[in-house]
Design a protein around this motif. Structure first.
Motif, PDB file in Angstrom:
ATOM      1  N   TRP A  67      46.358  39.050  37.310  1.00  0.00           N
ATOM      2  CA  TRP A  67      44.950  39.442  37.396  1.00  0.00           C
ATOM      3  C   TRP A  67      44.433  39.476  38.836  1.00  0.00           C
ATOM      4  O   TRP A  67      43.228  39.661  39.047  1.00  0.00           O
ATOM      5  CB  TRP A  67      44.099  38.516  36.540  1.00  0.00           C
ATOM      6  N   ASN A  68      45.321  39.261  39.788  1.00  0.00           N
ATOM      7  CA  ASN A  68      44.939  39.336  41.205  1.00  0.00           C
ATOM      8  C   ASN A  68      43.751  38.416  41.514  1.00  0.00           C
ATOM      9  O   ASN A  68      42.786  38.817  42.167  1.00  0.00           O
ATOM     10  CB  ASN A  68      44.608  40.788  41.588  1.00  0.00           C
ATOM     11  N   LEU A  69      43.828  37.189  41.061  1.00  0.00           N
ATOM     12  CA  LEU A  69      42.729  36.234  41.218  1.00  0.00           C
ATOM     13  C   LEU A  69      42.823  35.422  42.509  1.00  0.00           C
ATOM     14  O   LEU A  69      41.799  34.972  43.022  1.00  0.00           O
ATOM     15  CB  LEU A  69      42.698  35.275  40.020  1.00  0.00           C
ATOM     16  N   VAL A  70      44.036  35.219  43.009  1.00  0.00           N
ATOM     17  CA  VAL A  70      44.231  34.354  44.172  1.00  0.00           C
ATOM     18  C   VAL A  70      45.191  35.033  45.141  1.00  0.00           C
ATOM     19  O   VAL A  70      46.251  35.530  44.732  1.00  0.00           O
ATOM     20  CB  VAL A  70      44.800  32.976  43.760  1.00  0.00           C
ATOM     21  N   ALA A  71      44.838  35.043  46.414  1.00  0.00           N
ATOM     22  CA  ALA A  71      45.745  35.580  47.437  1.00  0.00           C
ATOM     23  C   ALA A  71      46.991  34.700  47.520  1.00  0.00           C
ATOM     24  O   ALA A  71      46.921  33.476  47.339  1.00  0.00           O
ATOM     25  CB  ALA A  71      45.039  35.624  48.784  1.00  0.00           C
ATOM     26  N   GLU A  73      48.733  33.589  49.944  1.00  0.00           N
ATOM     27  CA  GLU A  73      48.699  32.509  50.929  1.00  0.00           C
ATOM     28  C   GLU A  73      47.853  31.320  50.476  1.00  0.00           C
ATOM     29  O   GLU A  73      47.989  30.213  51.006  1.00  0.00           O
ATOM     30  CB  GLU A  73      48.183  33.024  52.281  1.00  0.00           C
ATOM     31  N   ASP A  74      46.981  31.533  49.477  1.00  0.00           N
ATOM     32  CA  ASP A  74      46.132  30.451  48.970  1.00  0.00           C
ATOM     33  C   ASP A  74      46.675  29.816  47.688  1.00  0.00           C
ATOM     34  O   ASP A  74      46.052  28.895  47.143  1.00  0.00           O
ATOM     35  CB  ASP A  74      44.712  30.972  48.702  1.00  0.00           C
ATOM     36  N   LEU A  75      47.810  30.308  47.199  1.00  0.00           N
ATOM     37  CA  LEU A  75      48.341  29.795  45.938  1.00  0.00           C
ATOM     38  C   LEU A  75      48.728  28.312  45.993  1.00  0.00           C
ATOM     39  O   LEU A  75      48.342  27.553  45.091  1.00  0.00           O
ATOM     40  CB  LEU A  75      49.547  30.635  45.492  1.00  0.00           C
ATOM     41  N   PRO A  76      49.496  27.849  46.995  1.00  0.00           N
ATOM     42  CA  PRO A  76      49.857  26.421  46.991  1.00  0.00           C
ATOM     43  C   PRO A  76      48.642  25.498  46.959  1.00  0.00           C
ATOM     44  O   PRO A  76      48.607  24.534  46.187  1.00  0.00           O
ATOM     45  CB  PRO A  76      50.660  26.259  48.290  1.00  0.00           C
ATOM     46  N   GLY A  77      47.651  25.790  47.800  1.00  0.00           N
ATOM     47  CA  GLY A  77      46.459  24.942  47.827  1.00  0.00           C
ATOM     48  C   GLY A  77      45.681  24.995  46.527  1.00  0.00           C
ATOM     49  O   GLY A  77      45.227  23.959  46.019  1.00  0.00           O
ATOM     50  N   THR A  78      45.530  26.192  45.966  1.00  0.00           N
ATOM     51  CA  THR A  78      44.788  26.339  44.706  1.00  0.00           C
ATOM     52  C   THR A  78      45.475  25.579  43.578  1.00  0.00           C
ATOM     53  O   THR A  78      44.822  24.879  42.797  1.00  0.00           O
ATOM     54  CB  THR A  78      44.677  27.827  44.334  1.00  0.00           C
TER      55      THR A  78
END
Length: 300
Positions: A67-71, A73-78
């Motif tokens: 769903w293209n919700l998170v970039a 590069e931001d996946l580990p932190g999210t």
């Protein structure tokens, strides 16, 4: 006060610090906003699976990317921030109902938290392509652990509820490494379970160790991602809001599920997502080479 009670108090303090810091940083950066039902639903579904011992990172990563919700590069932190409060609930539940040697539990938790602190400090500064390669690779590694579990290739464990001597040192060192790897998005449960089984511990001892470690390493490691602002607020808070009832549902109301079939489904998700991650990294590398070559063509 017993060692287990001290762990509970320490976890409560870590949780309060995490919540206060997360709120203050989000408010300061004006990123506070309510998540959508879809983002909460993802948390409900994936943390439900997580509490059953299947893991949440691979399925959550796949759904965020679909769903293209998170970039990327931001996946580990999210992932690490979003799973923290549900992981705290898991930790309290399993450390309360399953007996395990307090010394073994405490040292393995401390090691996992230390690994997460140093690992998050590195990953939170990585560029997108490096994270894509790292997460793609670790998804394949995690899929390998899950496949070995499906075919009963992993050790079945013994009867021990605690460790001493060299085996305890091995367990602590392994959890230190796994805590660091979790900040990159690799699942903690499967490799931790393998370590516990290989060292002769009872399978039931794995759950308080896994859940307790994730609870502490989440509250500690996530602070790095919050300070670097390397996460997606809406997705993380949605995972938290949906994940808490998902944890309780799995822990208290589910007695039997077709976990064998669910693990095969998660295995397929891991392979698919890992392949897409590596393909995206390859595509981005090709695009960067193309951009670098353009000035040379123009000059010619």
């Amino acid at each position: 006060m017993t060692i287990k009670q001290m762990l509970f108090v320490a976890l409560a303090l870590c949780t309060v610090v995490f919540c206060v810091l997360w709120y203050q940083e989000a408010r300061r950066k004006q990123s506070l906003c309510w998540p959508s039902l879809r983002e909460c639903g993802i948390g409900l579904f994936t943390l439900f699976l997580d509490t059953l011992g299947i893991g949440a990172f691979a399925t959550t990563t796949a759904l965020y990317r679909v769903w293209n919700l998170v970039a990327d590069e931001d996946l580990p932190g999210t992932l690490n921030i979003g799973i923290t409060l549900p992981a705290v609930a898991q930790g309290y539940i399993y450390m309360s109902v399953v007996d395990v040697d307090p010394k073994t539990l405490t040292l393995m938790i401390i090691a996992a938290a230390a690994g997460a602190w140093f690992g998050a400090g590195i990953v939170s500064r990585w560029p997108r392509r490096k994270i894509q390669i790292g997460m793609g690779t670790t998804l394949f590694v995690t899929a390998g652990f899950l496949l070995a579990r499906q075919f009963d290739l992993l050790p079945l464990g013994g009867e021990l509820l605690g460790l001493d001597g060299p085996r305890l040192l091995i367990a602590v060192a392994a959890n230190l490494l796994l805590g660091a790897l979790m900040t990159l998005g690799i699942g903690f449960f499967a490799p931790c379970m393998m370590v516990v089984y290989m060292l002769g511990m009872s399978p039931r001892a794995a759950f308080p160790i896994m859940m307790g470690s994730c609870a502490f390493l989440g509250t500690v490691g996530s602070i790095r991602f919050i300070r670097q602002n390397r996460y997606n607020w809406r997705a993380a808070i949605g995972m938290t809001i949906g994940g808490l009832p998902g944890v309780l549902l799995a822990a208290y109301f589910v007695r039997s599920l077709p976990l064998y079939g669910l693990r095969w489904l998660v295995f397929c998700v891991m392979i698919y997502t890992g392949f897409n991650m590596l393909r995206a990294a390859s595509r981005e590398h090709a695009q960067s080479l193309s951009k670098e070559a353009q000035p040379s063509v123009a000059e010619a």
